[in-house]
Design a protein around this motif. Sequence first.
Motif, PDB file in Angstrom:
ATOM      1  N   ASP A   1       0.830  -1.209   0.000  1.00 17.03           N
ATOM      2  CA  ASP A   1       0.000   0.000   0.000  1.00 17.03           C
ATOM      3  C   ASP A   1       0.867   1.263   0.000  1.00 17.03           C
ATOM      4  OD1 ASP A   1       0.913   0.383   2.686  1.00 17.03           O
ATOM      5  OD2 ASP A   1      -0.637  -1.013   3.356  1.00 17.03           O
ATOM      6  N   GLY A   2       0.213   2.408  -0.173  1.00 19.28           N
ATOM      7  CA  GLY A   2       0.907   3.689  -0.249  1.00 19.28           C
ATOM      8  C   GLY A   2       1.759   4.018   0.971  1.00 19.28           C
ATOM      9  N   PRO A   3       1.174   3.944   2.189  1.00 19.79           N
ATOM     10  CA  PRO A   3       1.970   4.312   3.369  1.00 19.79           C
ATOM     11  C   PRO A   3       3.245   3.474   3.516  1.00 19.79           C
ATOM     12  CG  PRO A   3      -0.360   4.241   3.930  1.00 19.79           C
ATOM     13  CD  PRO A   3      -0.257   3.742   2.518  1.00 19.79           C
ATOM     14  N   THR A   4       3.161   2.148   3.265  1.00 19.95           N
ATOM     15  CA  THR A   4       4.359   1.306   3.352  1.00 19.95           C
ATOM     16  C   THR A   4       5.381   1.746   2.300  1.00 19.95           C
ATOM     17  OG1 THR A   4       2.839  -0.493   3.902  1.00 19.95           O
ATOM     18  CG2 THR A   4       5.144  -1.094   3.531  1.00 19.95           C
ATOM     19  N   CYS A   5       4.881   2.097   1.126  1.00 24.83           N
ATOM     20  CA  CYS A   5       5.770   2.578   0.055  1.00 24.83           C
ATOM     21  C   CYS A   5       6.535   3.815   0.518  1.00 24.83           C
ATOM     22  CB  CYS A   5       4.939   2.881  -1.190  1.00 24.83           C
ATOM     23  SG  CYS A   5       5.796   3.908  -2.399  1.00 24.83           S
ATOM     24  N   LEU A   6       5.833   4.760   1.155  1.00 24.57           N
ATOM     25  CA  LEU A   6       6.501   5.991   1.615  1.00 24.57           C
ATOM     26  C   LEU A   6       7.575   5.669   2.652  1.00 24.57           C
ATOM     27  CD1 LEU A   6       3.403   8.382   1.948  1.00 24.57           C
ATOM     28  CD2 LEU A   6       5.029   8.217   0.045  1.00 24.57           C
ATOM     29  N   ASP A   7       7.255   4.736   3.572  1.00 26.55           N
ATOM     30  CA  ASP A   7       8.235   4.344   4.592  1.00 26.55           C
ATOM     31  C   ASP A   7       9.476   3.717   3.952  1.00 26.55           C
ATOM     32  OD1 ASP A   7       6.605   5.224   6.549  1.00 26.55           O
ATOM     33  OD2 ASP A   7       5.843   3.235   7.145  1.00 26.55           O
ATOM     34  N   LEU A   8       9.233   2.756   3.045  1.00 29.74           N
ATOM     35  CA  LEU A   8      10.359   2.054   2.423  1.00 29.74           C
ATOM     36  C   LEU A   8      11.189   2.990   1.546  1.00 29.74           C
ATOM     37  CD1 LEU A   8       8.798  -1.402   1.447  1.00 29.74           C
ATOM     38  CD2 LEU A   8      10.501  -0.953   3.217  1.00 29.74           C
ATOM     39  N   ALA A   9      10.523   3.948   0.897  1.00 25.53           N
ATOM     40  CA  ALA A   9      11.256   4.884   0.041  1.00 25.53           C
ATOM     41  C   ALA A   9      12.258   5.666   0.884  1.00 25.53           C
ATOM     42  CB  ALA A   9      10.290   5.829  -0.658  1.00 25.53           C
ATOM     43  N   ARG A  10      11.837   6.033   2.109  1.00 25.12           N
ATOM     44  CA  ARG A  10      12.729   6.783   3.002  1.00 25.12           C
ATOM     45  C   ARG A  10      13.824   5.894   3.567  1.00 25.12           C
ATOM     46  NH1 ARG A  10      12.122  10.834   6.528  1.00 25.12           N
ATOM     47  NH2 ARG A  10      11.220  12.690   5.598  1.00 25.12           N
ATOM     48  N   SER A  11      13.428   4.701   4.048  1.00 29.35           N
ATOM     49  CA  SER A  11      14.405   3.888   4.779  1.00 29.35           C
ATOM     50  C   SER A  11      15.317   3.090   3.849  1.00 29.35           C
ATOM     51  CB  SER A  11      13.691   2.936   5.749  1.00 29.35           C
ATOM     52  OG  SER A  11      12.863   2.046   5.031  1.00 29.35           O
ATOM     53  N   GLU A  12      14.805   2.642   2.720  1.00 30.03           N
ATOM     54  CA  GLU A  12      15.590   1.734   1.864  1.00 30.03           C
ATOM     55  C   GLU A  12      16.193   2.413   0.640  1.00 30.03           C
ATOM     56  OE1 GLU A  12      16.185  -1.382   2.810  1.00 30.03           O
ATOM     57  OE2 GLU A  12      14.958  -1.074   4.599  1.00 30.03           O
ATOM     58  N   LYS A  13      15.722   3.607   0.321  1.00 26.94           N
ATOM     59  CA  LYS A  13      16.248   4.349  -0.823  1.00 26.94           C
ATOM     60  C   LYS A  13      16.355   3.505  -2.104  1.00 26.94           C
ATOM     61  CE  LYS A  13      18.018   8.037   1.722  1.00 26.94           C
ATOM     62  NZ  LYS A  13      16.650   8.214   2.263  1.00 26.94           N
ATOM     63  N   PRO A  14      15.215   3.006  -2.599  1.00 24.79           N
ATOM     64  CA  PRO A  14      15.277   2.218  -3.845  1.00 24.79           C
ATOM     65  C   PRO A  14      15.690   3.106  -5.023  1.00 24.79           C
ATOM     66  CG  PRO A  14      12.997   2.702  -3.262  1.00 24.79           C
ATOM     67  CD  PRO A  14      13.846   3.180  -2.113  1.00 24.79           C
ATOM     68  N   ASP A  15      16.138   2.480  -6.118  1.00 24.92           N
ATOM     69  CA  ASP A  15      16.563   3.238  -7.296  1.00 24.92           C
ATOM     70  C   ASP A  15      15.390   3.587  -8.201  1.00 24.92           C
ATOM     71  OD1 ASP A  15      19.479   3.148  -6.899  1.00 24.92           O
ATOM     72  OD2 ASP A  15      19.136   0.998  -7.003  1.00 24.92           O
ATOM     73  N   VAL A  16      14.374   2.734  -8.195  1.00 19.54           N
ATOM     74  CA  VAL A  16      13.177   2.981  -9.015  1.00 19.54           C
ATOM     75  C   VAL A  16      11.974   2.450  -8.247  1.00 19.54           C
ATOM     76  CG1 VAL A  16      11.955   2.339 -11.135  1.00 19.54           C
ATOM     77  CG2 VAL A  16      14.393   2.794 -11.241  1.00 19.54           C
ATOM     78  N   ILE A  17      10.816   3.129  -8.374  1.00 11.78           N
ATOM     79  CA  ILE A  17       9.590   2.634  -7.753  1.00 11.78           C
ATOM     80  C   ILE A  17       8.561   2.320  -8.843  1.00 11.78           C
ATOM     81  CG2 ILE A  17       7.670   3.185  -6.196  1.00 11.78           C
ATOM     82  CD1 ILE A  17       9.596   5.032  -4.664  1.00 11.78           C
ATOM     83  N   LEU A  18       8.038   1.088  -8.821  1.00 13.74           N
ATOM     84  CA  LEU A  18       6.939   0.716  -9.726  1.00 13.74           C
ATOM     85  C   LEU A  18       5.660   0.809  -8.908  1.00 13.74           C
ATOM     86  CD1 LEU A  18       8.278  -2.464 -11.600  1.00 13.74           C
ATOM     87  CD2 LEU A  18       8.406  -0.076 -12.300  1.00 13.74           C
ATOM     88  N   LEU A  19       4.783   1.731  -9.296  1.00 15.96           N
ATOM     89  CA  LEU A  19       3.658   2.086  -8.435  1.00 15.96           C
ATOM     90  C   LEU A  19       2.325   1.816  -9.112  1.00 15.96           C
ATOM     91  CD1 LEU A  19       2.744   3.561  -5.817  1.00 15.96           C
ATOM     92  CD2 LEU A  19       3.129   5.720  -7.016  1.00 15.96           C
ATOM     93  N   ASP A  20       1.514   0.968  -8.485  1.00 19.97           N
ATOM     94  CA  ASP A  20       0.159   0.685  -8.959  1.00 19.97           C
ATOM     95  C   ASP A  20      -0.704   1.934  -8.719  1.00 19.97           C
ATOM     96  OD1 ASP A  20      -2.091  -0.716  -9.808  1.00 19.97           O
ATOM     97  OD2 ASP A  20      -2.518  -1.435  -7.769  1.00 19.97           O
ATOM     98  N   ILE A  21      -1.658   2.205  -9.627  1.00 22.90           N
ATOM     99  CA  ILE A  21      -2.520   3.382  -9.425  1.00 22.90           C
ATOM    100  C   ILE A  21      -3.719   3.052  -8.542  1.00 22.90           C
ATOM    101  CG2 ILE A  21      -4.091   5.003 -10.550  1.00 22.90           C
ATOM    102  CD1 ILE A  21      -2.173   5.279 -12.804  1.00 22.90           C
ATOM    103  N   MET A  22      -4.408   1.950  -8.896  1.00 23.18           N
ATOM    104  CA  MET A  22      -5.624   1.614  -8.170  1.00 23.18           C
ATOM    105  C   MET A  22      -5.303   0.836  -6.905  1.00 23.18           C
ATOM    106  SD  MET A  22      -8.100   2.729 -10.134  1.00 23.18           S
ATOM    107  CE  MET A  22      -9.596   1.726 -10.099  1.00 23.18           C
ATOM    108  N   MET A  23      -5.352   1.543  -5.761  1.00 20.84           N
ATOM    109  CA  MET A  23      -5.128   0.872  -4.483  1.00 20.84           C
ATOM    110  C   MET A  23      -6.124   1.446  -3.492  1.00 20.84           C
ATOM    111  SD  MET A  23      -0.979   0.632  -4.102  1.00 20.84           S
ATOM    112  CE  MET A  23      -0.675   2.395  -4.198  1.00 20.84           C
ATOM    113  N   PRO A  24      -6.652   0.608  -2.580  1.00 18.96           N
ATOM    114  CA  PRO A  24      -7.584   1.143  -1.578  1.00 18.96           C
ATOM    115  C   PRO A  24      -6.831   2.079  -0.637  1.00 18.96           C
ATOM    116  CG  PRO A  24      -7.105  -1.187  -1.149  1.00 18.96           C
ATOM    117  CD  PRO A  24      -6.445  -0.839  -2.452  1.00 18.96           C
ATOM    118  N   GLY A  25      -7.543   3.026  -0.032  1.00 20.47           N
ATOM    119  CA  GLY A  25      -6.887   3.994   0.850  1.00 20.47           C
ATOM    120  C   GLY A  25      -6.143   5.012   0.007  1.00 20.47           C
ATOM    121  N   MET A  26      -4.835   5.107   0.240  1.00 21.55           N
ATOM    122  CA  MET A  26      -4.031   6.063  -0.518  1.00 21.55           C
ATOM    123  C   MET A  26      -3.769   5.496  -1.921  1.00 21.55           C
ATOM    124  SD  MET A  26      -0.250   7.524   0.419  1.00 21.55           S
ATOM    125  CE  MET A  26      -0.584   7.820   2.141  1.00 21.55           C
ATOM    126  N   ASP A  27      -4.261   6.141  -2.959  1.00 22.61           N
ATOM    127  CA  ASP A  27      -4.054   5.578  -4.294  1.00 22.61           C
ATOM    128  C   ASP A  27      -2.687   5.981  -4.862  1.00 22.61           C
ATOM    129  OD1 ASP A  27      -4.271   8.179  -5.205  1.00 22.61           O
ATOM    130  OD2 ASP A  27      -6.178   7.898  -6.244  1.00 22.61           O
TER     131      ASP A  27
END
Length: 450
Positions: A34-60
């Motif tokens: 989900d979106g919130p986990t993505c934001l956390d991991l982006a900060r802590s793990e610093k990935p090089d690229v993010i593949l992001l689904d559009i349709m997600m419940p909660g934060m899209d």
Amino acid sequence: MSARILVVDDIETNRRLLEARLTAEYFDVLMAPDGPTCLDLARSEKPDVILLDIMMPGMDGFETCRRLKSDPESRHIPVVMVTALDERTDRIRGLEAGADEFLTKPVDDVALFARVRSLLRLTSVMDELRQRESNGVEMLPYEPANGDGRVVVAAADQAAAHRIARALPASLDAHGYGDPRIAISQARHADLVIVDLSSPRFDGLRLCARIRSDVETRQVPLLGVVDEMDKRTMVRALDLGVNDVISRPLDPGELSARSATQLKRKRYADALRDRLDESLEMSVRDALTGLFNRRYTVSRLRQALDGLRTNHEPVTTALIDIDHFKRINDTWGHNAGDQVLKEICARLSEQLRAIDIAGRYGGEEFLVVFSNTTARDACDAMERARLAVCATPVTLRETGDIINVTMSVGVAEAFLEDSVEALIERADTALYEAKRSGRNRVIEAKRKAA
Ligand SMILES: [Mg+2]
């Protein structure tokens, strides 16, 4: 070192599917449901690229992307939005949220890997810039730039170029050109170059390669226009270093959003670059040819050999020598010699991929480092380069004299335990063999050391 990709999708099957395909290509994969986990991991793990689904419940996906792009810790990470439908309105909303790329579900492998590779190249350039900037200087904001910018459009003819230029917002200073030579000279002063890759009457890919290999236009963002169905051209374009592609039929909204993204990136990179010591760039480049210099090229070969030992990715190197170069210098003088070197390097660069490292090794000797490439593929690339070099003579600018140029090439694939020196020596032996057996040819080194 393999790149880290963060896959964000609310459906586990989708995540697993992408994970399997990316892992098979040796990417390091992280996952978020989900979106919130993505934001956390982006900060802590610093990935090089993010593949992001559009349709997600909660934060899209749109909201997640907007937050990623407004956080100084994650705004530089490229985001690829994955849409279920090829909806143009979704694309435009995504671009407005700051997305860098789009892929349509079901995700096609060829398109996926081409997009990821192209974004990784961008990341490595940005990382290098940010690294250099990090000496006490505050990060620049990744601000959307104001609308204006100089755009050069190149197409098969003037009318076709004008049609594309007219589809751009009026705030941009856009000019269309039907002559590729004029387009190239104008590209030197452009903030964005749009090249039509959809016309059979016009070799747009060749123009893109030229723009990428010219020292003065190497940095300018390139946007390619391709036919919707022409995946092959799209992949080739991205591999050549085109930053983004847009498909026909052209949607003016999408065209202006994609142009704005490229202009924004250019401003960001320009601003960073302005702050940097120019000598850093010069310290890795050869001033005459624009290729890398010897020290930098050899250091990249050393890194590639480390990669061979850790990931078992094949590494191949090619040593190139221009035949009878001394004769050219003696007959026409050193200025002519320099012009020949520049022209040959431009032709050579056109035949290489953006990930290949080409450097000037000596006076008229060049070293190419092919990562993740076997000797067979490197020989094919070098054979194409050899043909491109000898097919057309070089015409001297001042006198109009015509010089036939050929080159000899030695190619060697690395063994697991190879040192840089031993590998280059085998390539050199093969080069010597190419010279001895009549020049103007590519010779592969023997596979096993004697
Ligand atoms: Mg979903």
